[in-house]
Each structure stands twice: as structure tokens, then as C-alpha cells.
Design an enzyme around this catalytic site. Structure first.
Site, PDB file in Angstrom:
ATOM      1  N   LYS A 170      25.488  -8.357  -0.293  1.00  0.00           N
ATOM      2  CA  LYS A 170      27.141  -9.247   0.090  1.00  0.00           C
ATOM      3  C   LYS A 170      26.913 -10.294   0.609  1.00  0.00           C
ATOM      4  O   LYS A 170      27.855 -10.964   0.362  1.00  0.00           O
ATOM      5  CB  LYS A 170      27.543  -8.144   1.169  1.00  0.00           C
ATOM      6  CG  LYS A 170      27.962  -6.882  -0.251  1.00  0.00           C
ATOM      7  CD  LYS A 170      27.034  -6.483  -0.597  1.00  0.00           C
ATOM      8  CE  LYS A 170      27.383  -6.263  -2.164  1.00  0.00           C
ATOM      9  NZ  LYS A 170      25.927  -5.055  -2.510  1.00  0.00           N
ATOM     10  N   GLY A 172      17.262  -5.851 -16.272  1.00  0.00           N
ATOM     11  CA  GLY A 172      17.790  -4.484 -16.019  1.00  0.00           C
ATOM     12  C   GLY A 172      19.108  -4.940 -15.705  1.00  0.00           C
ATOM     13  O   GLY A 172      19.877  -6.038 -15.198  1.00  0.00           O
ATOM     14  N   GLU A 183      18.610  -6.536 -21.154  1.00  0.00           N
ATOM     15  CA  GLU A 183      18.831  -5.043 -20.838  1.00  0.00           C
ATOM     16  C   GLU A 183      18.527  -3.842 -21.783  1.00  0.00           C
ATOM     17  O   GLU A 183      17.928  -4.984 -23.126  1.00  0.00           O
ATOM     18  CB  GLU A 183      20.347  -5.391 -20.362  1.00  0.00           C
ATOM     19  CG  GLU A 183      20.713  -3.853 -20.362  1.00  0.00           C
ATOM     20  CD  GLU A 183      20.341  -2.439 -19.134  1.00  0.00           C
ATOM     21  OE1 GLU A 183      20.353  -2.976 -17.922  1.00  0.00           O
ATOM     22  OE2 GLU A 183      19.677  -1.422 -19.810  1.00  0.00           O
ATOM     23  N   HIS A 191      54.706  -6.568  -0.540  1.00  0.00           N
ATOM     24  CA  HIS A 191      54.678  -7.010  -1.149  1.00  0.00           C
ATOM     25  C   HIS A 191      54.289  -8.719  -0.704  1.00  0.00           C
ATOM     26  O   HIS A 191      54.770  -8.952   0.436  1.00  0.00           O
ATOM     27  CB  HIS A 191      56.359  -6.973  -2.216  1.00  0.00           C
ATOM     28  CG  HIS A 191      56.419  -8.297  -3.231  1.00  0.00           C
ATOM     29  ND1 HIS A 191      55.989  -8.213  -3.893  1.00  0.00           N
ATOM     30  CD2 HIS A 191      56.736  -8.933  -2.788  1.00  0.00           C
ATOM     31  CE1 HIS A 191      56.279  -9.114  -4.794  1.00  0.00           C
ATOM     32  NE2 HIS A 191      56.880  -9.950  -4.367  1.00  0.00           N
TER      33      HIS A 191
HETATM   34  P1  FAD Z   1      17.223   3.995   2.990  1.00  0.00           P
HETATM   35  O1  FAD Z   1      18.295   3.346   3.783  1.00  0.00           O
HETATM   36  O2  FAD Z   1      16.386   3.890   2.163  1.00  0.00           O
HETATM   37  O3  FAD Z   1      16.803   5.043   4.510  1.00  0.00           O
HETATM   38  C1  FAD Z   1      15.453   5.232   4.415  1.00  0.00           C
HETATM   39  C2  FAD Z   1      14.257   5.210   5.808  1.00  0.00           C
HETATM   40  O4  FAD Z   1      13.559   6.152   5.941  1.00  0.00           O
HETATM   41  C3  FAD Z   1      14.488   3.991   6.346  1.00  0.00           C
HETATM   42  O5  FAD Z   1      14.161   3.419   7.016  1.00  0.00           O
HETATM   43  C4  FAD Z   1      12.813   4.197   5.605  1.00  0.00           C
HETATM   44  O6  FAD Z   1      11.750   3.522   6.365  1.00  0.00           O
HETATM   45  C5  FAD Z   1      12.399   5.495   6.091  1.00  0.00           C
HETATM   46  N1  FAD Z   1      11.864   6.390   5.969  1.00  0.00           N
HETATM   47  C6  FAD Z   1      10.738   6.700   4.768  1.00  0.00           C
HETATM   48  N2  FAD Z   1       9.867   7.262   5.060  1.00  0.00           N
HETATM   49  C7  FAD Z   1       9.599   8.124   6.191  1.00  0.00           C
HETATM   50  C8  FAD Z   1       8.888   8.606   7.020  1.00  0.00           C
HETATM   51  N3  FAD Z   1       7.575   9.287   6.282  1.00  0.00           N
HETATM   52  N4  FAD Z   1       8.860   8.564   8.351  1.00  0.00           N
HETATM   53  C9  FAD Z   1       9.644   8.033   8.917  1.00  0.00           C
HETATM   54  N5  FAD Z   1      10.547   6.869   7.981  1.00  0.00           N
HETATM   55  C10 FAD Z   1      10.830   7.196   7.114  1.00  0.00           C
HETATM   56  N6  FAD Z   1      24.623   0.728  -1.659  1.00  0.00           N
HETATM   57  C11 FAD Z   1      25.826   0.264  -1.385  1.00  0.00           C
HETATM   58  O7  FAD Z   1      26.970   1.925  -1.502  1.00  0.00           O
HETATM   59  N7  FAD Z   1      26.351  -0.175  -1.688  1.00  0.00           N
HETATM   60  C12 FAD Z   1      26.189  -1.391  -1.766  1.00  0.00           C
HETATM   61  O8  FAD Z   1      26.431  -2.924  -1.896  1.00  0.00           O
HETATM   62  C13 FAD Z   1      24.670  -1.249  -2.389  1.00  0.00           C
HETATM   63  N8  FAD Z   1      23.812  -2.542  -1.993  1.00  0.00           N
HETATM   64  C14 FAD Z   1      22.754  -2.151  -2.562  1.00  0.00           C
HETATM   65  C15 FAD Z   1      21.731  -3.310  -3.081  1.00  0.00           C
HETATM   66  C16 FAD Z   1      20.204  -3.417  -2.844  1.00  0.00           C
HETATM   67  C17 FAD Z   1      19.919  -4.828  -3.550  1.00  0.00           C
HETATM   68  C18 FAD Z   1      19.751  -2.759  -2.439  1.00  0.00           C
HETATM   69  C19 FAD Z   1      17.814  -1.839  -3.099  1.00  0.00           C
HETATM   70  C20 FAD Z   1      20.032  -1.364  -2.770  1.00  0.00           C
HETATM   71  C21 FAD Z   1      21.612  -0.792  -2.788  1.00  0.00           C
HETATM   72  N9  FAD Z   1      22.404   0.029  -2.528  1.00  0.00           N
HETATM   73  C22 FAD Z   1      23.871   0.108  -1.956  1.00  0.00           C
HETATM   74  C23 FAD Z   1      21.762   1.335  -2.197  1.00  0.00           C
HETATM   75  C24 FAD Z   1      21.787   1.554  -0.366  1.00  0.00           C
HETATM   76  O9  FAD Z   1      20.926   0.598   0.005  1.00  0.00           O
HETATM   77  C25 FAD Z   1      20.988   3.133  -0.550  1.00  0.00           C
HETATM   78  O10 FAD Z   1      21.725   3.961  -1.373  1.00  0.00           O
HETATM   79  C26 FAD Z   1      20.845   3.522   0.822  1.00  0.00           C
HETATM   80  O11 FAD Z   1      20.329   2.468   1.728  1.00  0.00           O
HETATM   81  C27 FAD Z   1      20.310   5.186   0.616  1.00  0.00           C
HETATM   82  O12 FAD Z   1      20.166   5.187   2.455  1.00  0.00           O
HETATM   83  P2  FAD Z   1      19.272   5.793   2.186  1.00  0.00           P
HETATM   84  O13 FAD Z   1      19.332   6.524   4.458  1.00  0.00           O
HETATM   85  O14 FAD Z   1      19.481   7.344   2.189  1.00  0.00           O
HETATM   86  O15 FAD Z   1      17.788   5.872   2.567  1.00  0.00           O
HETATM   87  P1  NAD Z   2      20.828   0.893 -12.099  1.00  0.00           P
HETATM   88  O1  NAD Z   2      19.777   1.931 -12.925  1.00  0.00           O
HETATM   89  O2  NAD Z   2      21.201   0.467 -11.462  1.00  0.00           O
HETATM   90  O3  NAD Z   2      20.417  -0.143 -13.385  1.00  0.00           O
HETATM   91  C1  NAD Z   2      18.766  -0.371 -13.861  1.00  0.00           C
HETATM   92  C2  NAD Z   2      19.015  -1.269 -15.158  1.00  0.00           C
HETATM   93  O4  NAD Z   2      17.975  -1.107 -15.996  1.00  0.00           O
HETATM   94  C3  NAD Z   2      19.731  -0.009 -16.308  1.00  0.00           C
HETATM   95  O5  NAD Z   2      21.337  -0.372 -17.027  1.00  0.00           O
HETATM   96  C4  NAD Z   2      18.734   0.201 -17.096  1.00  0.00           C
HETATM   97  O6  NAD Z   2      18.893   0.412 -18.293  1.00  0.00           O
HETATM   98  C5  NAD Z   2      18.092  -1.506 -17.454  1.00  0.00           C
HETATM   99  N1  NAD Z   2      16.725  -0.463 -17.543  1.00  0.00           N
HETATM  100  C6  NAD Z   2      15.825   0.136 -17.339  1.00  0.00           C
HETATM  101  N2  NAD Z   2      14.294   0.366 -17.386  1.00  0.00           N
HETATM  102  C7  NAD Z   2      14.257  -1.069 -17.980  1.00  0.00           C
HETATM  103  C8  NAD Z   2      13.331  -1.733 -19.161  1.00  0.00           C
HETATM  104  N3  NAD Z   2      12.081  -1.332 -18.940  1.00  0.00           N
HETATM  105  N4  NAD Z   2      13.578  -3.304 -19.205  1.00  0.00           N
HETATM  106  C9  NAD Z   2      14.920  -3.590 -19.415  1.00  0.00           C
HETATM  107  N5  NAD Z   2      16.191  -2.984 -19.013  1.00  0.00           N
HETATM  108  C10 NAD Z   2      15.507  -2.015 -18.486  1.00  0.00           C
HETATM  109  O7  NAD Z   2      19.054   0.686 -11.274  1.00  0.00           O
HETATM  110  P2  NAD Z   2      19.510  -0.997  -9.886  1.00  0.00           P
HETATM  111  O8  NAD Z   2      20.333  -1.976 -10.455  1.00  0.00           O
HETATM  112  O9  NAD Z   2      18.215  -1.958 -10.063  1.00  0.00           O
HETATM  113  O10 NAD Z   2      20.089  -0.550  -8.730  1.00  0.00           O
HETATM  114  C11 NAD Z   2      19.397   1.071  -8.067  1.00  0.00           C
HETATM  115  C12 NAD Z   2      20.357   1.557  -7.361  1.00  0.00           C
HETATM  116  O11 NAD Z   2      21.139   0.727  -6.004  1.00  0.00           O
HETATM  117  C13 NAD Z   2      21.238   1.600  -8.052  1.00  0.00           C
HETATM  118  O12 NAD Z   2      21.217   3.356  -8.668  1.00  0.00           O
HETATM  119  C14 NAD Z   2      22.899   1.508  -7.217  1.00  0.00           C
HETATM  120  O13 NAD Z   2      23.298   2.127  -7.482  1.00  0.00           O
HETATM  121  C15 NAD Z   2      22.502   1.478  -6.087  1.00  0.00           C
HETATM  122  N6  NAD Z   2      22.571  -0.284  -5.937  1.00  0.00           N
HETATM  123  C16 NAD Z   2      24.014  -0.334  -5.946  1.00  0.00           C
HETATM  124  C17 NAD Z   2      25.091  -1.242  -5.004  1.00  0.00           C
HETATM  125  C18 NAD Z   2      26.140  -0.865  -5.092  1.00  0.00           C
HETATM  126  O14 NAD Z   2      27.286   0.085  -4.742  1.00  0.00           O
HETATM  127  N7  NAD Z   2      26.488  -1.841  -5.312  1.00  0.00           N
HETATM  128  C19 NAD Z   2      24.035  -2.567  -5.687  1.00  0.00           C
HETATM  129  C20 NAD Z   2      22.957  -2.288  -5.963  1.00  0.00           C
HETATM  130  C21 NAD Z   2      22.217  -0.981  -5.846  1.00  0.00           C
END
Ligand code: FAD
Ligand code: NAD
Length: 479
Positions: free
Chosen positions: A58, A188, A211, A451
């Protein structure tokens, strides 16, 4: 240091740290084990979300959006900018500063709430015993009455495009590029592909998104997805649907990607390639053979509606269990489990989980889509309002998109709200609250909105469900 706790949480991402803080607030003797190390090898809290997910993405989205506003739209409102340029290292440094402040903040919050922290890895054994290995070595056994697993998820890799250090990167690499690639490939067109593709396209990269599916954003409402696709293509994202990536190779410091579509075999050459094809639950080295915790057929930890695993007293929350991989879903699950351990009756309402894609305009929704309702044979009615008719959107020079409210045909109860507009990540909360309280479209229509605001468009869309929107010309009014 004590080795016996009421609750041990494994993982301090959003799901884990929420669980740990709430458990401690409720008087439970709580520990949290976290193994994340940042780029400088320092322990870091906050998981994927804070370190390499929600927050850094973000930061880059907001900065790159400001750049586009200044470059392309300031002149439309009488502002002249000269000398505007992108300084990628400064952008990345600012993003890293935000991340650092937040991850340190979580460490501080855990401490302030009396949570004992262990920095290293956890492995779950039988009878709620945990083998803890500290960073740098040294193992000890910790025991708890309750264990909450919150170990999150990691990116999926695909065989045709293995991640390399320099050319084929995942979302983490895409958040740390040192310069704007001239041509950027993205595999993707999901949430990550669209968000990070938007960032680098705004900053000047030529972005091609490959995609696999024929349909764009199938989880969003089809009308909204169609308009979003049009807008994103207009912004320069070359989104190609129905493609199958078959291979890649690094040639002359470029990535050559082979793929096929309905016209046959093709290839494209990129300076960088982002693989964003989904994430998978992270359970590596987590469960000893005697843990009693089982996985489902997709590799998620198997839990019931209350996030209990098959092992008594062991729970799992967040990305490592079924349901949308969203930070806020994990947070609410973490809180539910902590409160239930403390004897409360908390539930998570999985029907009211908001989703947001932070493109511009933002795509946000909660509840059912029209296509889901159609498939289920439900009777429903729809009200929609175009942002071009919103006074505030006009005043802000940002009139793209619409808001759509879907209500049950018989009861008028709101079944889904879908938005494509600026700031819809904020506006969607109003719809979530309405649905959480079982609101009808009429209830929203009878509510007074300030508004001029963008929120008024939600009000108008709710009124439009019964044909009573004020600012839409030529609509048939119902009595
Ligand atoms: P995680 O955040 O993955 O945390 C898991 C933690 O467990 C990690 O810190 C890891 O080090 C620790 N851990 C794992 N195994 C062990 C172990 N054996 N011992 C000790 N520690 C361990 N979601 C949104 O809602 N809004 C968004 O805008 C959004 N943007 C995203 C953008 C990107 C680029 C990505 C990759 C993801 C995004 N997500 C977003 C998804 C979001 O980040 C995840 O849904 C969220 O972080 C999941 O939370 P969690 O606590 O389940 O796991
Ligand atoms: P995603 O599931 O949102 O999208 C993956 C896309 O890749 C899908 O459209 C799928 O059809 C496509 N795909 C899969 N295999 C492919 C292939 N071999 N060739 C071409 N296309 C292919 O997954 P993501 O974008 O990697 O995000 C992962 C997770 O992280 C999501 O579940 C999402 O909820 C979370 N996330 C959330 C936010 C947010 O809330 N704004 C932002 C980033 C990530």
C-alpha cells in the site's frame, strides 16, 4: 524464564499477534513464538502483512498513485508541476521505514500487553508441548494449556518459472525493485498481480499480465470486474486472459517467457517477471508426527468453524486455515479463539468478510455477487449508482466507477455490496456494518449521509434498489 503458559501463539502475523494480545488482555499467561528475520537479520514481528504484504504494497501503491495524479491529472484542476520525477530508491527506503516502524510497534505492543516473546521456530508435539529452537541454536520445550497456530502462507511457485534472485521474482522481490523495469511481465491477474503491476506501470514500466483464466477477477461481481478490466487496460496494463505459461529462460539479462493462448504458441521478453499465482499455507517443519493436528486435502490445517484443529486444545487461524487469505479475516479468527479460550462465546461472521483490490479505482466488495445469486437460484434486486453522478466525485476530479447494492427480493435484506471507485476500501466498511446488523436496502436509504461525500453514492445505490435514487436521471420510480 517460564516454560509453561496458558496460551502459546505460534506466529506473530496479524492473526497471531491479535490472538496473543487479546489472550493477554483477558488475563491469560501468554507467549508468542516468531521466527521472522528482516533483511538485516533482526527479528521482526507482523508476519507477511507488515513485512512483505499489505503495508509495503500500500505504501508503493499510494506513492505511485500520487505520481500519476501529479503527472496526468493536476493540470486538469489548474495545478502545474514542473520537475516531477520518480526516485525509486527513496520510495523503497520510505516504504522500508514504514515497515520497520510498524514491526517494531508490534514488538512493543506484545511487550506492553505482557506477552512473553520467543524469537525462533516452533514445532508442535503431542499434548500441547512445543519444541522451540532459538535463532542461533538452543532448543527448549515449552508447554501450554492452549496452542494457537498462526503460521500464515508463502507464495506458490510454478515449475515453468522458478524464482531466481535477479529476474524471476515473487511479490517480496517486486516490493524491493531498485529501478523501474522497462518491460515487466506478471503471471497472474489476481490481487497481487494487479496491485504490484499497477505500481510499476504507474512508475513507467510497460506491464504485460498473463492470466490463465478466461474470466477476469471471477470472485468479484461480474459488472464491476468488466469495468475494472476496462479501466486497468486504459491505464496501460496489458492484461491477457486465457494464457498458459509453458516455460521461461534467462537470455542476455532478460526473461523470455513462453506461453500459449487460443491463437497458439507465443513468447514475450521482459526485464523482470513477477510470479503472482497465489499463496499456499505454511506448515513446513511445524507439526511433529505425534502432534495430532491434521491437514486438509489442499494442505491447510484442518479446523472447524471455531478454528479448533483435530488435537484437543490446539487451534489454527489466519492464512494457514481455509477461507480467504486476508489479514482482517485472520485477525478476527485470532480474537475469536483467544476470547473462546477465556470462556466467551465469540464467533466470526464469514458472510461479512470485505475484500479490496487496491488498484485505482479500488475494487471492494462484501457478500454475494450477482452471478453467485443467479447460480443459487436466489431472487434478488439491484440498485446501482454511477460515480459520475456524485457531486463529491466530480469535485475531486475522479468520477470513474459505480456502487452496486444487491438485496433480497422478498425481504429487502442486503445480500452484497460491490464498489469500483476511489476510496472504496474505506467506503466498503459502511456496507459491512450494514450487513453485520442485518440491514435492508431501505434501512440504508433511510440513513442520513453527510454531503458532499463519496459515501452518498452508497446511499443512492441503496435507494436505487427500490427505484428511488435522486441523482440518476430517467429512472423509472416505483411507489
Ligand atoms: P502471516 O502474516 O504469514 O504470519 C505468519 C507468521 O508466522 C510469520 O511471521 C512467520 O514467520 C511465522 N511462523 C511461521 N512458521 C513458524 C514457526 N514454525 N515458528 C515460529 N514462527 C513461525 N491482506 C489483506 O487483508 N489486505 C491487503 O492489502 C493485503 N495485501 C497483501 C499484499 C501482498 C504483497 C501479500 C503477499 C499479501 C497481502 N495480503 C493482504 C495478505 C496478508 O498479508 C495475509 O492474509 C496475512 O498476512 C495473513 O496473516 P497470518 O497471521 O495468518 O500469517
Ligand atoms: P490470487 O489467487 O489472488 O491470484 C492468482 C491469479 O493467478 C489467479 O487469477 C489465477 O487464475 C492465476 N494463475 C494461477 N496459476 C497461473 C498460471 N500458471 N499462469 C497464469 N495465471 C495463473 O493470488 P495472489 O494475487 O498471488 O495473492 C495471494 C493471496 O494474497 C490472495 O489470496 C489474496 O487474498 C492475498 N492478497 C490480498 C490482497 C488484498 O487484500 N488487497 C493483496 C495481495 C494479496
Amino acid at each position: 524464564m517460564s516454560t509453561k503458559f496458558d496460551v502459546i501463539v505460534i506466529g506473530a502475523g496479524p492473526a497471531g499477534y491479535h490472538a496473543a494480545i487479546r489472550a493477554a488482555q483477558l488475563g491469560l499467561n501468554t507467549a508468542c513464538i516468531e521466527k521472522w528475520l528482516d533483511d538485516s537479520g533482526e527479528p521482526a514481528y507482523g508476519g507477511t502483512c507488515l513485512n512483505v504484504g499489505c503495508i509495503p504494497s500500500k505504501a508503493l501503491l499510494d506513492t505511485s498513485h500520487k505520481f500519476i495524479e501529479a503527472r496526468d491529472h493536476f493540470s486538469e484542476i489548474g495545478l502545474t508541476v514542473t520537475g516531477l520525477k520518480v526516485d525509486v530508491p527513496a520510495m523503497i527506503a520510505k516504504k522500508s521505514e514504514v515497515v520497520r516502524n510498524l514491526t517494531r510497534g508490534i514488538a512493543g505492543l506484545l511487550k506492553a500487553n505482557g506477552v512473553t516473546t520467543f524469537e525462533g521456530s516452533a514445532r508442535v508435539h503431542a499434548s500441547r508441548s512445543i519444541e522451540f529452537t532459538a535463532h542461533g541454536g538452543g532448543t527448549q520445550t515449552l508447554n501450554a494449556d492452549h496452542i494457537i497456530i498462526a503460521t500464515g502462507s508463502v507464495p506458490v511457485e510454478i515449475p515453468p518459472c522458478p524464482i531466481t534472485a535477479d529476474y524471476i521474482i515473487d511479490s517480496t522481490g517486486a516490493l524491493a525493485l531498485e529501478s523501474v523495469p522497462k518491460r515487466l511481465g506478471v503471471i497472474g491477474a489476481g490481487v497481487i498481480g494487479l496491485e504490484l503491476g499497477s505500481v510499476w506501470a504507474r512508475l513507467g514500466a510497460e506491464v504485460v499480465v498473463l492470466e490463465a483464466l478466461d474470466e477476469f477477477l471471477p470472485m468479484a461481481d461480474a459488472t464491476i470486474a468488466k469495468e475494472a478490466l476496462k479501466q486497468l487496460r486504459k491505464q496501460g496494463l496489458d492484461i491477457r486472459l486465457g494464457t498458459r505459461v509453458t516455460g521461461s529462460e534467462i537470455k542476455k539479462k532478460k526473461v523470455v517467457v513462453a506461453y500459449s493462448d487460443s491463437d497458439g504458441d507465443k513468447s514475450e521478453t521482459f526485464d523482470k517477471l513477477i510470479v503472482a499465482v497465489g499463496r499456499k499455507p505454511y506448515t513446513q517443519d511445524l507439526l511433529a508426527a505425534d502432534s495430532g493436528v491434521n491437514l486438509d486435502e489442499r494442505g491447510f490445517i484442518y479446523v472447524n468453524d471455531l478454528c479448533s484443529t483435530d488435537a484437543p486444545g490446539v487451534y489454527a487461524v489466519g492464512d494457514v486455515v481455509r477461507g480467504p487469505m486476508l489479514a482482517h479475516k485472520g485477525m478476527e479468527e485470532g480474537i475469536m479463539v483467544a476470547e473462546r479460550i477465556a470462556g466467551q462465546k465469540t464467533l466470526v461472521n464469514y458472510d461479512c468478510v470485505p475484500s479490496v483490490v487496491y488498484t485505482h479505482p479500488e475494487i471492494s466488495w462484501v457478500g454475494k455477487t450477482e452471478q453467485e445469486l443467479k447460480a443459487a437460484g436466489e431472487s434478488y434486486k439491484v440498485g446501482s449508482f454511477p460515480m459520475v453522478a456524485s457531486g463529491r466525485a466530480m469535485a475531486s476530479n475522479d468520477t470513474v466507477g459505480m456502487i452496486k447494492v444487491i438485496a433480497d427480493d422478498a425481504t429487502d435484506r442486503i445480500l452484497g455490496v460491490h464498489m469500483l471507485c476511489a476510496h472504496s476500501s474505506e467506503l466498503i466498511a459502511e456496507a459491512v456494518i450494514a450487513m453485520e446488523f442485518g440491514s435492508s436496502a431501505e434501512d440504508l436509504g433511510l440513513t442520513m449521509f453527510a454531503h458532499p461525500t463519496l459515501s452518498e453514492s452508497l446511499h443512492e445505490a441503496a435507494l436505487a434498489v427500490s427505484g428511488h435514487a435522486i441523482h440518476v436521471a430517467g429512472r423509472k420510480r416505483k411507489k
